[in-house]
Design a protein around this motif. Structure first.
Motif, PDB file in Angstrom:
ATOM      1  N   VAL A 254      -0.978  -5.497   2.328  1.00 24.42           N
ATOM      2  CA  VAL A 254      -0.006  -5.047   1.214  1.00 24.42           C
ATOM      3  C   VAL A 254       0.082  -3.533   1.733  1.00 24.42           C
ATOM      4  CG1 VAL A 254       0.607  -4.242  -0.961  1.00 24.42           C
ATOM      5  CG2 VAL A 254      -0.481  -6.573  -0.598  1.00 24.42           C
TER       6      VAL A 254
ATOM      7  N   ARG B 155       7.290  -2.966  -4.261  1.00 22.84           N
ATOM      8  CA  ARG B 155       7.741  -4.251  -4.355  1.00 22.84           C
ATOM      9  C   ARG B 155       6.888  -5.335  -4.961  1.00 22.84           C
ATOM     10  NH1 ARG B 155      10.183  -2.908   0.688  1.00 22.84           N
ATOM     11  NH2 ARG B 155       8.507  -4.044   1.650  1.00 22.84           N
ATOM     12  N   VAL B 156       5.541  -5.032  -4.427  1.00 23.34           N
ATOM     13  CA  VAL B 156       4.577  -6.009  -5.201  1.00 23.34           C
ATOM     14  C   VAL B 156       4.303  -5.684  -6.656  1.00 23.34           C
ATOM     15  CG1 VAL B 156       2.036  -6.684  -4.976  1.00 23.34           C
ATOM     16  CG2 VAL B 156       3.362  -6.329  -2.836  1.00 23.34           C
TER      17      VAL B 156
ATOM     18  N   THR C 277       4.520   1.033 -10.502  1.00 25.99           N
ATOM     19  CA  THR C 277       2.915   1.478  -9.498  1.00 25.99           C
ATOM     20  C   THR C 277       2.249   2.323  -9.968  1.00 25.99           C
ATOM     21  OG1 THR C 277       4.868   1.538  -7.525  1.00 25.99           O
ATOM     22  CG2 THR C 277       2.615   2.726  -7.365  1.00 25.99           C
TER      23      THR C 277
ATOM     24  N   SER D  28      11.306   9.492   3.320  1.00 27.60           N
ATOM     25  CA  SER D  28       9.994   9.543   2.660  1.00 27.60           C
ATOM     26  C   SER D  28       9.623  10.596   1.926  1.00 27.60           C
ATOM     27  CB  SER D  28       9.042   9.016   3.773  1.00 27.60           C
ATOM     28  OG  SER D  28       8.589  10.094   4.483  1.00 27.60           O
TER      29      SER D  28
ATOM     30  N   LYS E  40       6.778   1.504  -0.441  1.00 24.36           N
ATOM     31  CA  LYS E  40       7.866   0.616  -0.766  1.00 24.36           C
ATOM     32  C   LYS E  40       7.345  -0.750  -0.887  1.00 24.36           C
ATOM     33  CE  LYS E  40      11.797   3.348   1.118  1.00 24.36           C
ATOM     34  NZ  LYS E  40      12.954   3.370   2.165  1.00 24.36           N
ATOM     35  N   SER E  41       6.288  -1.001   0.002  1.00 21.35           N
ATOM     36  CA  SER E  41       5.569  -2.289   0.125  1.00 21.35           C
ATOM     37  C   SER E  41       4.834  -2.362  -1.358  1.00 21.35           C
ATOM     38  CB  SER E  41       4.890  -2.544   1.035  1.00 21.35           C
ATOM     39  OG  SER E  41       4.098  -3.724   1.338  1.00 21.35           O
ATOM     40  N   ILE E  42       4.047  -1.400  -1.716  1.00 23.06           N
ATOM     41  CA  ILE E  42       3.395  -1.454  -2.800  1.00 23.06           C
ATOM     42  C   ILE E  42       4.264  -1.711  -3.967  1.00 23.06           C
ATOM     43  CG2 ILE E  42       1.835  -0.006  -4.263  1.00 23.06           C
ATOM     44  CD1 ILE E  42       0.717   1.217  -1.616  1.00 23.06           C
TER      45      ILE E  42
ATOM     46  N   TYR F 299      -2.721   4.266  -2.288  1.00 26.15           N
ATOM     47  CA  TYR F 299      -1.598   5.106  -1.810  1.00 26.15           C
ATOM     48  C   TYR F 299      -1.957   6.504  -2.463  1.00 26.15           C
ATOM     49  CZ  TYR F 299       3.023   7.243  -2.226  1.00 26.15           C
ATOM     50  OH  TYR F 299       4.148   8.225  -1.703  1.00 26.15           O
TER      51      TYR F 299
ATOM     52  N   GLN G 156      10.196   1.210 -10.763  1.00 30.96           N
ATOM     53  CA  GLN G 156       9.254   0.854  -9.832  1.00 30.96           C
ATOM     54  C   GLN G 156       8.118   1.915  -9.637  1.00 30.96           C
ATOM     55  OE1 GLN G 156      11.800   0.696  -6.297  1.00 30.96           O
ATOM     56  NE2 GLN G 156      11.243  -1.377  -6.051  1.00 30.96           N
TER      57      GLN G 156
ATOM     58  N   GLY H 270       2.170  -1.333   4.411  1.00 30.67           N
ATOM     59  CA  GLY H 270       3.888  -1.154   4.613  1.00 30.67           C
ATOM     60  C   GLY H 270       4.084   0.062   3.855  1.00 30.67           C
TER      61      GLY H 270
END
Length: 515
Positions: A242, A252-253, A109, A167, A248-250, A429, A105, A245
């Motif tokens: 997006v 997942r996408v 990212t 986090s 973690k949201s980024i 981010y 991940q 969130g």
């Protein structure tokens, strides 16, 4: 029966539409002019050439650093390549380690921030100005840049902040301030603040406006011309949904979007190359010959070298420090492991994807070639190679794909939209972490930046390519000035981490979690 007043209102609306469109186009022009005036001096400073040459000092800054790290760490990008693959597969991953996302991940990212329109539009700019030879220097810069990425991402994890809620926050601003303090060096805090300012500018520029700008160019090239701010508004809305969130949201996408868009784009390029398989050898010949002779293009050999290194740096961002922010969120207790994972980025981004784009453009016939003279023909201004329809940037790549299969620009349009979207959410981010470093953690602080970021999506789509790409390059390269300066002082920390990890790996202390 139709209501007469409603019918009259509808007619008035229709009559006003052309005037509305004209006003909207006027907004685009005004935005572009203001943007160019404001950013001009900054761009000039970053890309100032060495006296008596056309070679930007910032390009040499990146190339020397990548070469130093490659030698200092003993060709780490080649020695630990296999181990990096196993880490991404999760062979050594412990779900109980500190962090927020997996190795894969984190890589996805970071890749979504680098594998973007630099690979499509940026390569077209490089090849259009520097000729196919620019591709050679792009590949070399990518291979060397793997060591730069390894250095900064290892430090990103080592010096990250870990909070009670699980986090994390990391990146150059943290390893510069904390690392300098640990080594007893002065100026760490000031450098960290300076990097954060440049990172915010880079997020709003190369990671945002350039993406929105070229996405609009590709879409309008298919559906017809319309105001850029409309594209910007649509993108801004989706991006906000997006990024609100968090990482973690980024993640997942991106872990879904990045593999899909990579396969889609590389697959499309492979089809073009298979169709024109008889020209692949010629294309590589153009790349190697152009790298050292220039083949008569603007700037000759030096022009090809400059464009190749510039585009590679903008595409893979090795030495910039941006990716270290994403990799800092990884779940691991061994910082060096994320350094290994991160070195895969320039390989995928520059060596594979950028080369595919350059090959497609070279064999497409879009660059006008003088067979008798054995050189490319320059445009009227003498600043770039003349193209069939005068295209540049993403329009040139689109035309190159369309030269073999007429409907391929539609596939490219999908890839462009995905690339632009994924890059924007990742860079949001990066910018956010720089913003919170300056102004503190907190929901309100984060929301303010996210709203500002989305406003710049609209601005980027409305501005023209010239000022946007210049500002994008300048902002991102400015990050590299501060980051690489700090890396020279901190690279000995990374070498200690590397030696310790290699010893553990050899002794069997570090074991695979799954076979």
């Amino acid at each position: 029966m139709f209501n007469k007043s409603a019918l009259a209102a509808a007619a008035a609306t229709l009559m006003a539409t052309p005037a509305f469109a004209q006003d909207a186009m006027g907004i685009d022009e005004k935005v572009n002019q203001v943007f160019a005036d404001v950013t001009g001096p900054f761009v000039g400073l970053i890309f100032a050439p060495f006296p008596g040459t056309s070679f930007p000092w910032i390009v040499m800054w990146l190339v020397i650093a990548a070469s130093v790290f490659t030698l200092y760490f003993g060709l780490v990008q080649f020695r630990f390549f296999g181990h990096a693959i196993r880490l991404v597969k999760g062979d050594y991953s412990d779900p109980n380690d500190a962090g927020e996302v997996s190795h894969f991940q984190a890589l996805a990212t970071a890749l979504s921030g680098t594998v973007g329109l630099g690979n499509i539009a940026g390569v077209a700019v490089a090849v259009g100005i520097g000729g196919p030879g620019a591709t050679f220097w792009m590949i070399l810069a990518g291979l060397l840049g793997m060591a730069s990425k390894f250095t900064e991402c290892t430090l990103g994890v080592k010096y990250r902040n870990e909070y009670a809620d699980g986090s994390v926050s990391g990146g150059p601003m943290y390893y510069i301030s904390k690392g300098f303090k640990e080594l007893g060096l002065p100026g760490g805090k000031a450098l960290a603040v300076l990097f954060s300012i440049f990172c915010i500018l880079g997020a709003l520029g190369g990671g945002n406006m350039f993406q929105a700008n070229q996405a609009h160019a590709q879409i309008s090239g298919i559906v017809g011309d319309y105001p850029g701010w409309i594209t910007g508004l649509v993108f801004a809305t989706i991006v906000f949904l997006v990024i609100v969130g968090g990482i973690k949201s980024i993640a997942r996408v991106t872990e879904k979007v990045v593999p899909f868009m990579g396969i889609l784009y590389v697959g499309a390029a492979l089809i073009i190359l298979i169709i024109n398989y008889d020209m692949i050898g010629w294309a590589f010949g153009q790349i190697f010959a152009g790298a050292f002779t220039g083949l008569g293009i603007a700037g000759g050999f030096v022009g090809a070298l400059i464009q190749g290194f510039k585009r590679a740096a903008f595409s893979n961002e090795a030495g910039v420090g941006s990716a270290a922010i994403a990799h800092s969120a990884v779940r691991t207790n061994e910082p060096i492991t994320e350094g290994f994972v991160s070195l895969l980025e320039p390989l995928i981004d520059t060596v594979v994807i950028c080369t595919m784009t350059a090959l497609v453009i070279t064999i497409s016939g879009q660059l006008i070639w003088d067979a008798e003279a054995g050189t490319y023909i320059l445009n009227e201004a003498g600043s770039a190679i003349a193209t069939v329809d005068g295209n540049s940037g993403v329009a040139l790549t689109s035309a190159a794909f369309g030269a073999s299969i007429s409907w391929f620009p539609y596939v490219l349009a999908i890839a462009v939209v995905l690339f632009a979207f994924s890059t924007m959410i990742s860079w949001s981010y990066y910018g956010l972490k720089a913003w919170t470093y300056l102004f503190g953690e907190g929901k309100t602080t984060e929301l303010v930046f996210k709203l500002i970021f989305c406003v710049f999506v609209v601005i980027g789509a409305a501005a023209s390519l010239g000022p946007v790409i210049d500002f994008s390059d300048a902002a991102i390269f400015a990050m590299a000035v501060v980051n690489i300066f700090a890396l020279y002082f901190l690279m000995k920390v990374v070498r200690k981490e590397l030696a310790a990890y290699a010893a553990k790996l050899k002794s069997g202390e570090i074991k695979r979690v799954k076979a």
